[in-house]
Design a protein around this motif. Structure first.
Motif, mmCIF file in Angstrom:
data_model
loop_
_atom_site.group_PDB
_atom_site.id
_atom_site.type_symbol
_atom_site.label_atom_id
_atom_site.label_comp_id
_atom_site.label_asym_id
_atom_site.label_seq_id
_atom_site.Cartn_x
_atom_site.Cartn_y
_atom_site.Cartn_z
ATOM 1 N N GLU A 2 -16.502 8.072 3.704
ATOM 2 C CA GLU A 2 -15.280 8.369 3.701
ATOM 3 C C GLU A 2 -14.217 7.031 3.766
ATOM 4 O O GLU A 2 -14.705 6.128 4.548
ATOM 5 C CB GLU A 2 -14.847 9.309 4.734
ATOM 6 C CG GLU A 2 -15.388 10.714 4.593
ATOM 7 C CD GLU A 2 -14.690 11.745 5.628
ATOM 8 O OE1 GLU A 2 -13.616 11.658 5.964
ATOM 9 O OE2 GLU A 2 -15.462 12.326 6.130
ATOM 10 N N ILE A 3 -13.323 6.781 2.917
ATOM 11 C CA ILE A 3 -12.550 5.734 3.030
ATOM 12 C C ILE A 3 -10.951 6.253 2.940
ATOM 13 O O ILE A 3 -10.693 7.143 2.316
ATOM 14 C CB ILE A 3 -12.900 4.852 1.631
ATOM 15 C CG1 ILE A 3 -12.320 5.452 0.370
ATOM 16 C CG2 ILE A 3 -14.336 4.169 1.866
ATOM 17 C CD1 ILE A 3 -12.539 4.624 -0.824
ATOM 18 N N LYS A 4 -10.035 5.313 3.326
ATOM 19 C CA LYS A 4 -8.696 5.522 3.305
ATOM 20 C C LYS A 4 -8.148 4.686 2.183
ATOM 21 O O LYS A 4 -8.654 3.474 1.894
ATOM 22 C CB LYS A 4 -8.151 5.145 4.621
ATOM 23 C CG LYS A 4 -8.594 6.470 5.439
ATOM 24 C CD LYS A 4 -7.541 6.275 6.843
ATOM 25 C CE LYS A 4 -7.959 7.177 7.890
ATOM 26 N NZ LYS A 4 -7.604 8.297 7.473
ATOM 27 N N ARG A 6 -4.180 3.289 0.082
ATOM 28 C CA ARG A 6 -2.848 3.637 0.019
ATOM 29 C C ARG A 6 -2.671 3.713 -1.517
ATOM 30 O O ARG A 6 -2.875 2.683 -2.013
ATOM 31 C CB ARG A 6 -2.038 2.568 0.696
ATOM 32 C CG ARG A 6 -1.950 2.842 2.298
ATOM 33 C CD ARG A 6 -0.958 1.896 2.915
ATOM 34 N NE ARG A 6 -1.171 2.159 4.326
ATOM 35 C CZ ARG A 6 -0.551 1.318 5.202
ATOM 36 N NH1 ARG A 6 0.079 0.156 4.838
ATOM 37 N NH2 ARG A 6 -0.600 1.680 6.497
ATOM 38 N N GLU A 69 -1.075 7.693 2.283
ATOM 39 C CA GLU A 69 -2.317 7.291 2.679
ATOM 40 C C GLU A 69 -3.200 8.472 2.491
ATOM 41 O O GLU A 69 -3.032 9.659 2.897
ATOM 42 C CB GLU A 69 -2.486 6.927 3.933
ATOM 43 C CG GLU A 69 -3.733 6.392 4.481
ATOM 44 C CD GLU A 69 -3.923 6.118 5.994
ATOM 45 O OE1 GLU A 69 -3.520 4.944 6.248
ATOM 46 O OE2 GLU A 69 -3.873 6.824 6.835
ATOM 47 N N ILE A 70 -4.375 8.203 1.561
ATOM 48 C CA ILE A 70 -5.369 9.326 1.171
ATOM 49 C C ILE A 70 -6.651 9.018 1.931
ATOM 50 O O ILE A 70 -7.127 8.043 2.002
ATOM 51 C CB ILE A 70 -5.328 9.680 -0.214
ATOM 52 C CG1 ILE A 70 -5.822 8.329 -1.186
ATOM 53 C CG2 ILE A 70 -3.963 10.122 -1.184
ATOM 54 C CD1 ILE A 70 -6.260 8.493 -2.429
ATOM 55 N N ASP A 71 -7.260 10.163 2.108
ATOM 56 C CA ASP A 71 -8.664 10.133 2.581
ATOM 57 C C ASP A 71 -9.718 10.584 1.374
ATOM 58 O O ASP A 71 -9.343 11.387 0.690
ATOM 59 C CB ASP A 71 -8.752 11.088 4.035
ATOM 60 C CG ASP A 71 -8.124 10.914 4.766
ATOM 61 O OD1 ASP A 71 -8.027 9.546 5.400
ATOM 62 O OD2 ASP A 71 -7.629 11.755 5.439
ATOM 63 N N VAL A 85 -10.502 13.938 -3.058
ATOM 64 C CA VAL A 85 -9.576 13.603 -1.749
ATOM 65 C C VAL A 85 -9.592 14.624 -0.794
ATOM 66 O O VAL A 85 -9.440 15.882 -1.558
ATOM 67 C CB VAL A 85 -8.114 13.355 -2.499
ATOM 68 C CG1 VAL A 85 -6.843 13.322 -1.519
ATOM 69 C CG2 VAL A 85 -8.144 12.170 -3.563
ATOM 70 N N LYS A 89 -1.649 11.882 3.245
ATOM 71 C CA LYS A 89 -0.397 11.685 4.484
ATOM 72 C C LYS A 89 0.522 10.868 3.780
ATOM 73 O O LYS A 89 0.444 9.618 3.699
ATOM 74 C CB LYS A 89 -1.139 10.831 5.714
ATOM 75 C CG LYS A 89 -0.169 10.572 6.598
ATOM 76 C CD LYS A 89 -0.926 9.933 7.957
ATOM 77 C CE LYS A 89 -0.093 9.275 8.849
ATOM 78 N NZ LYS A 89 -0.861 8.670 9.897
#
Length: 104
Positions: A2-4, A6, A69-71, A85, A89
């Motif tokens: 999992e990454i975040k 922007r 900000e997406i996961d 996704v 946020k």
């Protein structure tokens, strides 16, 4: 994994329904990505699939475009990689909340 990330979200779409007896629940967001290459420049929009429509439903009231900000869940079978996704946020809302809290 999992990454975040922007991103600028330019649009979104959902589908909930039944096709040929199969229940479907999907969502997509459309984000800015940089064009790369000798004969291309600027920005284009890329579609990212979401785990379901609920991920997108929470942002439909926000005016587009906006920063978020997406996961992202990244998976692979060894040959083909997929990105989904799992969360969004909005950054603008968080900044507004922080500013309001600071001003009392």
């Amino acid at each position: 994994m999992e990454i975040k990330a922007r991103v600028t979200i330019r649009g979104a779409k959902i589908f909930k329904g039944n096709i040929d007896g199969k229940d479907m629940d999907s969502g997509k967001i459309f984000t800015d990505v940089d064009l790369k290459g000798e004969t291309s420049w600027g920005v284009c929009t890329q579609e990212l699939k979401c785990t379901n429509s609920a991920v997108v439903d929470g942002i439909k009231h926000i005016p587009f475009p906006f920063l978020a900000e997406i996961d992202i869940l990244m998976e692979s079978n060894g040959k083909v990689s997929t990105q989904l996704v799992t969360g969004i946020k909005p950054m603008r809302q968080e900044a507004a909340r922080e500013k309001a809290a600071a001003n009392g």
